[in-house]
Design a protein around this motif. Structure first.
Motif, PDB file in Angstrom:
ATOM      1  N   VAL A 162       0.688  -1.200  -0.045  1.00 50.26           N
ATOM      2  CA  VAL A 162       0.041  -0.084   0.001  1.00 50.26           C
ATOM      3  C   VAL A 162       0.882   1.339  -0.125  1.00 50.26           C
ATOM      4  CG1 VAL A 162      -2.088   1.076   1.147  1.00 50.26           C
ATOM      5  CG2 VAL A 162      -1.555  -1.220   1.488  1.00 50.26           C
ATOM      6  N   PRO A 163       1.639   1.298  -1.296  1.00 47.22           N
ATOM      7  CA  PRO A 163       2.807   2.587  -1.070  1.00 47.22           C
ATOM      8  C   PRO A 163       2.131   3.858  -0.817  1.00 47.22           C
ATOM      9  CG  PRO A 163       2.426   1.522  -3.300  1.00 47.22           C
ATOM     10  CD  PRO A 163       1.611   0.680  -2.492  1.00 47.22           C
ATOM     11  N   GLN A 164       0.827   4.047  -1.050  1.00 49.67           N
ATOM     12  CA  GLN A 164       0.327   5.389  -0.991  1.00 49.67           C
ATOM     13  C   GLN A 164       0.061   5.876   0.373  1.00 49.67           C
ATOM     14  OE1 GLN A 164      -1.457   2.614  -1.789  1.00 49.67           O
ATOM     15  NE2 GLN A 164      -3.715   2.609  -1.565  1.00 49.67           N
ATOM     16  N   LYS A 165       0.104   4.961   1.257  1.00 53.46           N
ATOM     17  CA  LYS A 165       0.093   5.285   2.680  1.00 53.46           C
ATOM     18  C   LYS A 165       1.598   5.264   3.560  1.00 53.46           C
ATOM     19  CE  LYS A 165      -4.327   5.119   2.866  1.00 53.46           C
ATOM     20  NZ  LYS A 165      -5.025   6.523   3.294  1.00 53.46           N
ATOM     21  N   ASN A 166       1.484   6.188   4.345  1.00 51.59           N
ATOM     22  CA  ASN A 166       2.597   6.105   5.227  1.00 51.59           C
ATOM     23  C   ASN A 166       2.443   5.481   6.465  1.00 51.59           C
ATOM     24  OD1 ASN A 166       5.172   7.075   6.683  1.00 51.59           O
ATOM     25  ND2 ASN A 166       3.817   8.466   7.767  1.00 51.59           N
ATOM     26  N   VAL A 167       2.969   4.078   6.485  1.00 48.61           N
ATOM     27  CA  VAL A 167       2.766   3.067   7.424  1.00 48.61           C
ATOM     28  C   VAL A 167       3.793   3.150   8.446  1.00 48.61           C
ATOM     29  CG1 VAL A 167       2.319   0.743   7.984  1.00 48.61           C
ATOM     30  CG2 VAL A 167       1.332   1.493   6.150  1.00 48.61           C
ATOM     31  N   VAL A 168       3.380   3.431   9.836  1.00 51.57           N
ATOM     32  CA  VAL A 168       4.276   3.377  11.022  1.00 51.57           C
ATOM     33  C   VAL A 168       3.912   2.273  11.974  1.00 51.57           C
ATOM     34  CG1 VAL A 168       4.802   5.780  10.875  1.00 51.57           C
ATOM     35  CG2 VAL A 168       2.905   5.027  12.148  1.00 51.57           C
ATOM     36  N   TRP A 169       5.050   1.609  12.629  1.00 51.34           N
ATOM     37  CA  TRP A 169       4.699   0.430  13.168  1.00 51.34           C
ATOM     38  C   TRP A 169       5.022   0.342  14.821  1.00 51.34           C
ATOM     39  CZ3 TRP A 169       7.172   0.348   8.389  1.00 51.34           C
ATOM     40  CH2 TRP A 169       8.332   0.231   8.375  1.00 51.34           C
ATOM     41  N   TRP A 170       4.630  -0.420  15.546  1.00 52.11           N
ATOM     42  CA  TRP A 170       5.239  -0.980  16.727  1.00 52.11           C
ATOM     43  C   TRP A 170       6.137  -1.993  16.347  1.00 52.11           C
ATOM     44  CZ3 TRP A 170       4.875   0.952  21.534  1.00 52.11           C
ATOM     45  CH2 TRP A 170       4.819   0.112  22.417  1.00 52.11           C
ATOM     46  N   GLU A 171       7.079  -2.208  17.467  1.00 47.50           N
ATOM     47  CA  GLU A 171       8.091  -3.471  17.272  1.00 47.50           C
ATOM     48  C   GLU A 171       7.902  -4.523  17.631  1.00 47.50           C
ATOM     49  OE1 GLU A 171      11.667  -2.170  16.087  1.00 47.50           O
ATOM     50  OE2 GLU A 171      10.562  -0.429  15.272  1.00 47.50           O
ATOM     51  N   GLY A 172       6.911  -4.947  17.432  1.00 42.47           N
ATOM     52  CA  GLY A 172       6.609  -6.554  17.884  1.00 42.47           C
ATOM     53  C   GLY A 172       7.090  -7.551  16.779  1.00 42.47           C
ATOM     54  N   SER A 173       7.196  -8.720  17.233  1.00 44.32           N
ATOM     55  CA  SER A 173       7.293  -9.924  16.173  1.00 44.32           C
ATOM     56  C   SER A 173       6.833 -11.196  16.822  1.00 44.32           C
ATOM     57  CB  SER A 173       8.839  -9.848  15.850  1.00 44.32           C
ATOM     58  OG  SER A 173       9.481 -10.207  17.067  1.00 44.32           O
ATOM     59  N   CYS A 174       6.556 -12.103  15.602  1.00 40.60           N
ATOM     60  CA  CYS A 174       6.182 -13.493  15.981  1.00 40.60           C
ATOM     61  C   CYS A 174       7.473 -14.401  16.283  1.00 40.60           C
ATOM     62  CB  CYS A 174       5.428 -13.973  14.808  1.00 40.60           C
ATOM     63  SG  CYS A 174       5.565 -15.798  14.879  1.00 40.60           S
ATOM     64  N   ILE A 175       7.695 -14.914  17.255  1.00 43.80           N
ATOM     65  CA  ILE A 175       8.704 -15.924  17.521  1.00 43.80           C
ATOM     66  C   ILE A 175       9.099 -16.932  16.549  1.00 43.80           C
ATOM     67  CG2 ILE A 175       9.286 -14.997  20.097  1.00 43.80           C
ATOM     68  CD1 ILE A 175       7.818 -17.944  20.687  1.00 43.80           C
ATOM     69  N   VAL A 176       7.963 -17.332  15.794  1.00 43.42           N
ATOM     70  CA  VAL A 176       7.950 -18.422  14.825  1.00 43.42           C
ATOM     71  C   VAL A 176       8.682 -17.965  13.605  1.00 43.42           C
ATOM     72  CG1 VAL A 176       6.682 -20.040  13.573  1.00 43.42           C
ATOM     73  CG2 VAL A 176       6.297 -19.614  15.848  1.00 43.42           C
ATOM     74  N   HIS A 177       7.703 -16.788  13.112  1.00 45.53           N
ATOM     75  CA  HIS A 177       8.411 -16.280  11.649  1.00 45.53           C
ATOM     76  C   HIS A 177       9.429 -15.520  11.497  1.00 45.53           C
ATOM     77  CE1 HIS A 177       3.894 -17.561  11.330  1.00 45.53           C
ATOM     78  NE2 HIS A 177       4.249 -17.969  10.293  1.00 45.53           N
ATOM     79  N   GLU A 178       9.748 -14.574  12.766  1.00 48.94           N
ATOM     80  CA  GLU A 178      11.104 -14.029  12.629  1.00 48.94           C
ATOM     81  C   GLU A 178      12.355 -14.714  12.417  1.00 48.94           C
ATOM     82  OE1 GLU A 178      11.469 -11.749  16.312  1.00 48.94           O
ATOM     83  OE2 GLU A 178      11.783 -13.574  17.345  1.00 48.94           O
ATOM     84  N   GLN A 179      12.355 -15.973  12.787  1.00 51.59           N
ATOM     85  CA  GLN A 179      13.401 -16.878  12.545  1.00 51.59           C
ATOM     86  C   GLN A 179      13.871 -17.092  11.215  1.00 51.59           C
ATOM     87  OE1 GLN A 179      13.305 -20.574  14.715  1.00 51.59           O
ATOM     88  NE2 GLN A 179      11.644 -19.658  16.289  1.00 51.59           N
ATOM     89  N   TYR A 180      13.069 -17.046  10.200  1.00 56.43           N
ATOM     90  CA  TYR A 180      13.321 -17.302   8.863  1.00 56.43           C
ATOM     91  C   TYR A 180      14.183 -16.092   8.358  1.00 56.43           C
ATOM     92  CZ  TYR A 180       9.892 -21.036   8.953  1.00 56.43           C
ATOM     93  OH  TYR A 180       9.231 -22.078   9.172  1.00 56.43           O
ATOM     94  N   THR A 181      15.313 -16.427   7.492  1.00 65.07           N
ATOM     95  CA  THR A 181      16.081 -15.274   6.997  1.00 65.07           C
ATOM     96  C   THR A 181      16.100 -15.338   5.277  1.00 65.07           C
ATOM     97  OG1 THR A 181      18.189 -16.462   6.693  1.00 65.07           O
ATOM     98  CG2 THR A 181      17.692 -15.308   8.876  1.00 65.07           C
ATOM     99  N   ALA A 182      16.174 -14.361   4.732  1.00 61.42           N
ATOM    100  CA  ALA A 182      16.051 -14.254   3.109  1.00 61.42           C
ATOM    101  C   ALA A 182      17.659 -15.231   2.693  1.00 61.42           C
ATOM    102  CB  ALA A 182      16.247 -12.760   2.746  1.00 61.42           C
ATOM    103  N   LYS A 183      18.529 -15.237   3.514  1.00 58.70           N
ATOM    104  CA  LYS A 183      19.491 -16.145   3.201  1.00 58.70           C
ATOM    105  C   LYS A 183      19.107 -17.512   3.105  1.00 58.70           C
ATOM    106  CE  LYS A 183      24.321 -17.048   3.987  1.00 58.70           C
ATOM    107  NZ  LYS A 183      24.497 -18.818   3.697  1.00 58.70           N
ATOM    108  N   ASP A 184      18.511 -17.947   4.040  1.00 55.30           N
ATOM    109  CA  ASP A 184      18.011 -19.504   4.276  1.00 55.30           C
ATOM    110  C   ASP A 184      17.057 -19.513   2.828  1.00 55.30           C
ATOM    111  OD1 ASP A 184      18.532 -19.659   6.912  1.00 55.30           O
ATOM    112  OD2 ASP A 184      16.546 -19.181   7.600  1.00 55.30           O
ATOM    113  N   LEU A 185      16.299 -18.705   2.359  1.00 53.15           N
ATOM    114  CA  LEU A 185      15.370 -19.177   1.284  1.00 53.15           C
ATOM    115  C   LEU A 185      16.256 -18.996   0.170  1.00 53.15           C
ATOM    116  CD1 LEU A 185      13.249 -18.178   3.392  1.00 53.15           C
ATOM    117  CD2 LEU A 185      11.990 -17.364   1.385  1.00 53.15           C
TER     118      LEU A 185
END
Ligand code: 13P
Ligand code: SF4
Length: 304
Positions: A162-185
């Motif tokens: 949604v590039p038309q919006k300025n999205v800002v965020w809180w710094e939470g994360s999922c402990i399951v999905h944050e473990q994957y890295t682009a290098k792994d893929l």
């Protein structure tokens, strides 16, 4: 299956006696997903189902925020949580005070809160979203700046869509999905060029960028069912592949996966115990529930 059969039989009998339904998330183990769940789905589908089912009791086979959402939407029903310790790292990452802090940082910006949060956080927000409708909900906001809580990676993935919006965020994360890295893929793809890589949007954006498809848990099931790739790596929780493998014998589900320790707290034994003793009843303060319902209902109305 033989070891599960007595539990499945007893649970299905108790469901009739109590006029109960079991709402099972896509990350439940196969014996819960296939054996006793009346409805299965992603967070959005289960939330909508909670408003539709004609039952006195809902057993939430999932994590605590899902049971709270069902209770918020169906305050007159008894909602049972088979294990109160089945939480979520995202729900733990933010409180209602955190939402207020974001409002102070970005005055006037609406707060779009992921359903993976407590009732208090939903009550402090303007509207909820799930991984299947997040981009749609953010795009529908009038304001240019939109606050997303609490998943930084879902927010960053939405910001790209949604590039038309300025999205800002809180710094939470999922402990399951944050473990994957682009290098792994990238490494995996180098050795397995014919495997389709399919990621949940709770993964970091560079992981999603390396994948062939990204979507909610039900979006992933639909993609694999429609596309029937010869080989697929589901970059998400382990039970996803186990739950759909039997129905898709032509797809070879390969590669590693990550287990959600919270989802895995739910077992057939605990479901049986909850239904038998009617323990694990989820309660939400009425005032909090009234406010949280507005956020959840706004999301459901926008998603129809
Ligand atoms: P879905 O809404 O895609 O089912 O996601 C819920 C969840 O907890 C994923 O980690
Ligand atoms: Fe929470 Fe992640 Fe587990 Fe989903 S997989 S319930 S987001 S910790």
């Amino acid at each position: 299956w033989a070891i599960y059969a007595p539990y499945v039989k007893a649970i299905n009998q108790l469901k009739k006696e109590r006029n109960a339904v079991i709402l099972g998330h896509n990350y439940m183990t196969p014996e819960i997903f296939h054996g006793v769940s009346d409805f299965v789905g992603d967070s959005l589908q289960l939330a909508i189902k909670a408003t539709e089912v004609d039952a006195d009791v809902i057993v939430q086979a999932g994590v605590h925020f899902m049971a709270e959402t069902s209770k918020i939407l169906s305050p007159d029903k008894t909602v049972l949580m088979p294990d109160m310790e089945a939480g979520c790292s995202l729900a733990e990452s933010i409180t209602a005070e955190g939402v207020e802090e974001m409002r102070r940082r970005y005055p006037g910006a609406p707060v779009v809160t992921y359903v993976n949060t407590t009732a208090e956080v939903k009550a402090a927000s303007d509207i909820c979203c799930t991984s299947s409708n997040a981009a749609q909900i953010v795009a529908a906001q009038e304001s240019h700046t939109v606050i997303m809580t609490p998943d930084q990676y879902l927010a960053q993935n939405v910001a790209k869509d949604v590039p038309q919006k300025n999205v800002v965020w809180w710094e939470g994360s999922c402990i399951v999905h944050e473990q994957y890295t682009a290098k792994d893929l990238r490494d995996f793809r180098e050795w397995n060029p014919d495997t389709r890589l399919i990621a949940h949007p709770e993964c970091p954006p560079d992981v999603v960028a390396e994948a062939d498809f990204s979507g909610s848990t039900s979006g992933i099931i639909k993609y694999v069912t429609d596309e029937k790739p010869q080989k697929a790596l589901l970059i998400t929780e382990c039970s996803m592949a186990s739950n759909i493998a039997d129905e898709l014998p032509e797809v070879d589900f390969v590669g590693p996966c990550n287990m959600c320790p919270f989802m895995k707290k739910i077992s057939l034994e605990k479901v049986l115990y909850a239904l038998d003793t009617m323990t694990g009843q989820v309660e939400v303060d009425a005032l909090v529930a009234d406010k949280a319902r507005l956020s959840v209902q706004r999301m459901i109305d926008l998603s129809r």
